[in-house]
Design a protein around this motif. Structure first.
Motif, short mmCIF file in Angstrom:
data_model
loop_
_atom_site.label_atom_id
_atom_site.label_comp_id
_atom_site.label_asym_id
_atom_site.label_seq_id
_atom_site.Cartn_x
_atom_site.Cartn_y
_atom_site.Cartn_z
N THR A 28 -21.60 -0.40 -1.38
CA THR A 28 -20.25 -0.43 -1.97
C THR A 28 -19.25 0.44 -1.22
O THR A 28 -18.03 0.28 -1.43
CB THR A 28 -20.29 0.05 -3.43
OG1 THR A 28 -20.56 1.46 -3.48
CG2 THR A 28 -21.33 -0.69 -4.24
N ILE A 29 -19.70 1.36 -0.39
CA ILE A 29 -18.80 2.37 0.17
C ILE A 29 -17.67 1.75 0.99
O ILE A 29 -16.49 2.08 0.81
CB ILE A 29 -19.59 3.40 1.00
CG1 ILE A 29 -20.45 4.27 0.06
CG2 ILE A 29 -18.66 4.28 1.83
CD1 ILE A 29 -21.39 5.21 0.77
N ALA A 30 -18.00 0.85 1.89
CA ALA A 30 -16.97 0.26 2.75
C ALA A 30 -16.08 -0.76 2.04
O ALA A 30 -14.86 -0.74 2.22
CB ALA A 30 -17.63 -0.37 3.98
N PRO A 31 -16.62 -1.68 1.23
CA PRO A 31 -15.76 -2.74 0.69
C PRO A 31 -15.08 -2.43 -0.65
O PRO A 31 -14.19 -3.18 -1.05
CB PRO A 31 -16.74 -3.91 0.50
CG PRO A 31 -18.04 -3.25 0.17
CD PRO A 31 -18.05 -1.96 0.95
N LEU A 32 -15.46 -1.37 -1.35
CA LEU A 32 -15.05 -1.21 -2.74
C LEU A 32 -13.54 -1.13 -2.91
O LEU A 32 -12.93 -1.90 -3.67
CB LEU A 32 -15.72 0.02 -3.36
CG LEU A 32 -15.42 0.28 -4.83
CD1 LEU A 32 -15.77 -0.93 -5.68
CD2 LEU A 32 -16.16 1.51 -5.32
N ILE A 33 -12.89 -0.20 -2.22
CA ILE A 33 -11.45 -0.03 -2.39
C ILE A 33 -10.70 -1.28 -1.92
O ILE A 33 -9.74 -1.73 -2.56
CB ILE A 33 -10.96 1.22 -1.64
CG1 ILE A 33 -11.53 2.47 -2.33
CG2 ILE A 33 -9.44 1.29 -1.61
CD1 ILE A 33 -11.15 3.77 -1.66
N LEU A 34 -11.15 -1.87 -0.83
CA LEU A 34 -10.51 -3.10 -0.34
C LEU A 34 -10.68 -4.24 -1.35
O LEU A 34 -9.77 -5.05 -1.55
CB LEU A 34 -11.11 -3.49 1.01
CG LEU A 34 -10.83 -2.53 2.17
CD1 LEU A 34 -11.61 -2.96 3.40
CD2 LEU A 34 -9.34 -2.46 2.47
N LEU A 35 -11.83 -4.32 -2.00
CA LEU A 35 -12.05 -5.36 -3.00
C LEU A 35 -11.11 -5.19 -4.19
O LEU A 35 -10.50 -6.15 -4.68
CB LEU A 35 -13.51 -5.34 -3.47
CG LEU A 35 -13.87 -6.29 -4.62
CD1 LEU A 35 -13.61 -7.75 -4.23
CD2 LEU A 35 -15.31 -6.09 -5.04
N THR A 37 -8.29 -3.73 -4.15
CA THR A 37 -6.94 -4.08 -3.68
C THR A 37 -6.75 -5.59 -3.65
O THR A 37 -5.70 -6.11 -4.06
CB THR A 37 -6.70 -3.49 -2.28
OG1 THR A 37 -6.90 -2.07 -2.32
CG2 THR A 37 -5.28 -3.78 -1.80
N GLU A 38 -7.77 -6.32 -3.19
CA GLU A 38 -7.70 -7.78 -3.16
C GLU A 38 -7.56 -8.37 -4.56
O GLU A 38 -6.98 -9.45 -4.73
CB GLU A 38 -8.95 -8.35 -2.50
CG GLU A 38 -8.98 -8.22 -0.98
CD GLU A 38 -7.97 -9.13 -0.32
OE1 GLU A 38 -7.98 -10.34 -0.59
OE2 GLU A 38 -7.14 -8.61 0.45
N ARG A 39 -8.07 -7.68 -5.55
CA ARG A 39 -7.93 -8.15 -6.94
C ARG A 39 -6.55 -7.83 -7.51
O ARG A 39 -6.29 -8.09 -8.68
CB ARG A 39 -9.01 -7.51 -7.81
CG ARG A 39 -10.44 -7.89 -7.47
CD ARG A 39 -10.69 -9.39 -7.58
NE ARG A 39 -12.13 -9.69 -7.49
CZ ARG A 39 -12.62 -10.91 -7.37
NH1 ARG A 39 -11.78 -11.94 -7.29
NH2 ARG A 39 -13.92 -11.12 -7.30
N GLY A 40 -5.68 -7.25 -6.70
CA GLY A 40 -4.30 -7.01 -7.12
C GLY A 40 -4.06 -5.66 -7.75
O GLY A 40 -2.98 -5.43 -8.32
N GLY A 94 -15.30 -9.30 -11.41
CA GLY A 94 -14.21 -9.07 -12.35
C GLY A 94 -12.84 -9.29 -11.71
O GLY A 94 -12.63 -8.99 -10.53
N THR A 95 -11.91 -9.79 -12.49
CA THR A 95 -10.54 -10.01 -12.02
C THR A 95 -9.54 -9.24 -12.86
O THR A 95 -8.45 -8.94 -12.38
CB THR A 95 -10.20 -11.51 -12.06
OG1 THR A 95 -10.41 -12.02 -13.38
CG2 THR A 95 -11.06 -12.29 -11.07
N ALA A 96 -9.87 -8.93 -14.10
CA ALA A 96 -8.97 -8.18 -14.98
C ALA A 96 -9.18 -6.68 -14.78
O ALA A 96 -10.31 -6.23 -14.55
CB ALA A 96 -9.21 -8.56 -16.44
N PRO A 97 -8.11 -5.88 -14.89
CA PRO A 97 -8.27 -4.43 -14.72
C PRO A 97 -9.28 -3.81 -15.66
O PRO A 97 -10.02 -2.90 -15.26
CB PRO A 97 -6.85 -3.91 -15.00
CG PRO A 97 -5.94 -5.04 -14.63
CD PRO A 97 -6.69 -6.28 -15.03
N SER A 187 -16.94 -9.29 -2.13
CA SER A 187 -17.83 -9.19 -3.28
C SER A 187 -19.30 -9.27 -2.88
O SER A 187 -20.17 -8.79 -3.63
CB SER A 187 -17.54 -10.33 -4.27
OG SER A 187 -16.21 -10.36 -4.68
N VAL A 188 -19.58 -9.87 -1.74
CA VAL A 188 -20.96 -10.17 -1.36
C VAL A 188 -21.82 -8.91 -1.24
O VAL A 188 -22.96 -8.88 -1.74
CB VAL A 188 -21.00 -11.01 -0.07
CG1 VAL A 188 -22.43 -11.19 0.43
CG2 VAL A 188 -20.35 -12.37 -0.32
#
Length: 449
Positions: A28-35, A37-40, A94-97, A187-188
Motif C-alpha cells: 500500500t505504501i506507493a499507491p495509497l495516496i495516489l489512489l 487522490t484518484e477517487r477525488g 471504495g468510492t465514497a469518502p 487498486s490492484v
C-alpha cells in the motif's frame, strides 16, 4: 510440551508470520495516496483518513495488547488479519469518502491488534521449550529483518504493478472499464494485499499452537483487559530497563516522523518535479527498509562485538542519530556531494534503528512475563506512535532547513545516551511472576534497576 514447536521451528514460523503480515502493508505504501487522490479526495480529506488510522491505532493499542494477553496470541493475530483484509478491500474498491475513511480506521485497528501477539507467541514458545533463560535475540532479529524485507519488497511491487498494467495492451484501462471504474490500476496492489491477508489468517490459525489457557468467555476476556493494561503501564514506571526501552521507542518515533515528513519534499526539490520526486522517495523508502533489514540481521553480531545488548543499543541509536544530523547538515546544500551524504545519513537512520530494535526487545522480554508480554509491546508501540505524532506536529511548524532534522536527531541522541551508563555489565535476566514455575529466581519486574 505436546504440540509446542521446537525453538528453531518457532523461529521459522515467526519469520513467516512477519512476512505475511507486513507484505500487504508494503504493497500500500506507493499507491495509497495516489489512489485516494484518484477517487477525488482532497489533501485535507486524505489527511483526515490518515488521522482516522492513527487515532484508531492509538486508542486500541493498549486494549488489544491486553486482549492478546487474556484471550491468546493466535486469535488476536487472526483478528488483525481480518481487519486488514476488510480495510484493503474497502480502500481498494471504495468510492465514497466514508468508505475510504472506514477502511483507514480498520487498517489502524489491524495495526493495533498486530503489535505484539506474534512476537509474544515466539517468546512464549521458546520459553516453554527452553526455559526463561533461552536465547531470544537471533529470532527477534530475524523477525525484524523479515518485516523490513517484506516492507521493501511490498513497496517495490506496489509501485511497479500499476505501471506494469499500463504497458502494452493497457490491461489497467481494460480492468477499469470492465468494472465501471470500481477497480483502478492503483487498486490492484491493495487487492493483492488482501489475498495475502487471507493466507496470513489461515497460517496464524493453523501454525501457531499455544500452551493451553484457562477457558475464557468474551465478557471475561474484556474484564481482564484493564488489569493487563494497568500492569503494562506500571511496568515502565518501576523497572528502569523497561523504561529505557520505552523511551528508546519514543526517540525512534520522533526520528522516523521527521524522516517520513521531510523526505518527500526533499526528493521533489532534488528532482525538480513532484512525480519524479515520488518515484525517488519510493526507491529511498525501499532502500531504507533494506537497511533496516540488514541492521536487524546484524543485531546479534552487534551485541557480541559491543560486549552486551545494552552497548549494542547505544551504538545503534547513536548511529541513527548521526544519520539524522547528517541529513540536517546537508538540508540547505545543493549538489552531488551533499546529496550523497544525505543518502548515507538516510541509510544510517534505518540501519542503526534496525540494529538497536532486536537488542532492546530481547532485554525487555527478560523483564516481562508471558501474562503481560503483548501489553508491554503495545506500550512500546504506543510510545513510538505518540512521540511520532507530537514530533511531526512540531517539525511541521519549524522553518525549512536543518532545524526540523536536528529535532529528530536530538530526540534520538537523548534516547541513545540513556544507555551510556549501562553497557559495561549484563543486565540480570530473572523471569517474571508467571515464569517462576520453571525457576526459583526473583521476579525481575518488581526490581527497579
Amino acid at each position: 510440551m505436546s504440540g509446542i514447536p521446537e525453538p528453531s521451528v518457532a523461529r521459522r514460523r515467526y519469520v513467516t508470520v512477519c512476512v505475511l503480515f507486513w507484505l500487504p502493508i508494503g504493497l500500500t505504501i506507493a499507491p495509497l495516496i495516489l489512489l485516494l487522490t484518484e477517487r477525488g479526495m482532497t489533501l485535507v480529506a486524505i489527511a483526515g483518513c490518515f488521522a482516522a488510522h492513527s487515532l484508531t491505532a492509538a486508542v486500541l493499542e493498549l486494549p488489544t495488547g491486553g486482549l492478546s494477553d487474556v484471550l491468546g496470541r493466535r486469535a488476536v493475530l487472526a483478528a488483525a488479519g481480518i481487519a486488514n483484509l476488510a480495510a484493503l478491500v474497502l480502500v481498494a474498491l471504495g468510492t465514497a469518502p466514508w468508505q475510504l475513511g472506514l477502511g483507514m480506521a480498520l487498517m489502524g485497528a489491524g495495526r493495533a491488534l498486530s503489535s505484539g501477539p506474534a512476537e509474544a507467541w515466539y517468546v512464549d514458545t521458546v520459553h516453554a521449550r527452553s526455559g526463561p533463560g533461552a536465547e531470544l535475540r537471533t529470532g527477534l532479529a530475524r523477525g525484524a529483518s523479515a518485516t523490513s524485507a517484506a516492507l521493501a519488497g511490498g513497496t517495490l511491487l506496489g509501485g511497479a504493478l500499476p505501471w506494469l498494467l499500463g504497458l502494452g495492451p493497457d490491461l489497467g484501462a481494460r480492468l477499469s472499464g470492465a468494472t465501471s471504474g470500481l477497480v483502478l490500476p492503483l487498486s490492484v496492489p491493495l487487492l493483492l494485499g488482501g489475498a495475502v491477508e487471507i493466507a496470513f489468517v489461515l497460517y496464524a490459525l493453523t501454525a501457531l499452537p499455544e500452551p493451553p489457557r484457562p477457558a475464557a468467555t468474551l465478557r471475561g476476556a474484556l474484564r481482564g483487559i484493564p488489569a493487563a493494561v494497568a500492569g503494562g503501564l506500571r511496568l515502565g514506571g518501576r523497572d528502569a530497563l523497561v523504561r529505557r526501552v520505552l523511551l528508546g521507542a519514543a526517540g525512534a518515533g520522533s526520528a522516523l516522523a521527521v524522516v517520513e515528513l521531510l523526505t518527500p519534499g526533499r526528493t521533489a526539490a532534488l528532482t525538480g518535479a513532484p512525480e519524479s520526486g515520488a518515484v525517488l522517495f519510493a526507491l529511498l523508502a525501499c532502500a531504507g527498509f533494506a537497511c533496516s533489514a540488514v541492521g536487524s540481521h546484524l543485531a546479534p553480531l552487534a551485541a557480541r562485538l559491543a560486549g552486551s545488548g545494552e552497548r549494542a543499543v547505544l551504538v545503534g541509536l547513536g548511529a541513527a542519530a548521526g544519520g539524522l544530523f547528517l541529513l540536517g547538515a546537508t538540508a540547505a546544500a545543493g549538489g552531488v556531494g551533499p546529496a550523497v551524504l544525505a543518502a548515507i545519513g538516510f541509510g544510517l537512520v534505518y540501519l542503526g534503528r534496525g540494529a538497536a530494535g532486536p537488542n532492546e526487545n530481547e532485554l525487555m522480554h527478560r523483564r516481562v512475563g508471558g501474562s503481560g508480554r503483548a501489553t508491554a509491546l503495545s506500550v512500546q508501540s504506543l510510545a513510538l506512535q505518540l512521540s511520532a505524532a507530537l514530533t511531526g506536529s512540531v517539525a511541521s511548524l519549524l522553518p525549512p532547513g536543518p532545524l526540523p532534522w536536528l529535532l529528530g536527531g536530538v530526540a534520538l541522541l537523548a534516547a541513545a545516551l540513556l544507555w551510556s551508563g549501562h553497557g559495561g555489565r549484563r543486565s540480570p535476566a530473572p523471569p517474571s511472576v508467571d515464569d517462576r514455575q520453571a525457576s526459583p529466581r526473583v521476579d525481575a519486574c518488581s526490581t527497579a534497576e
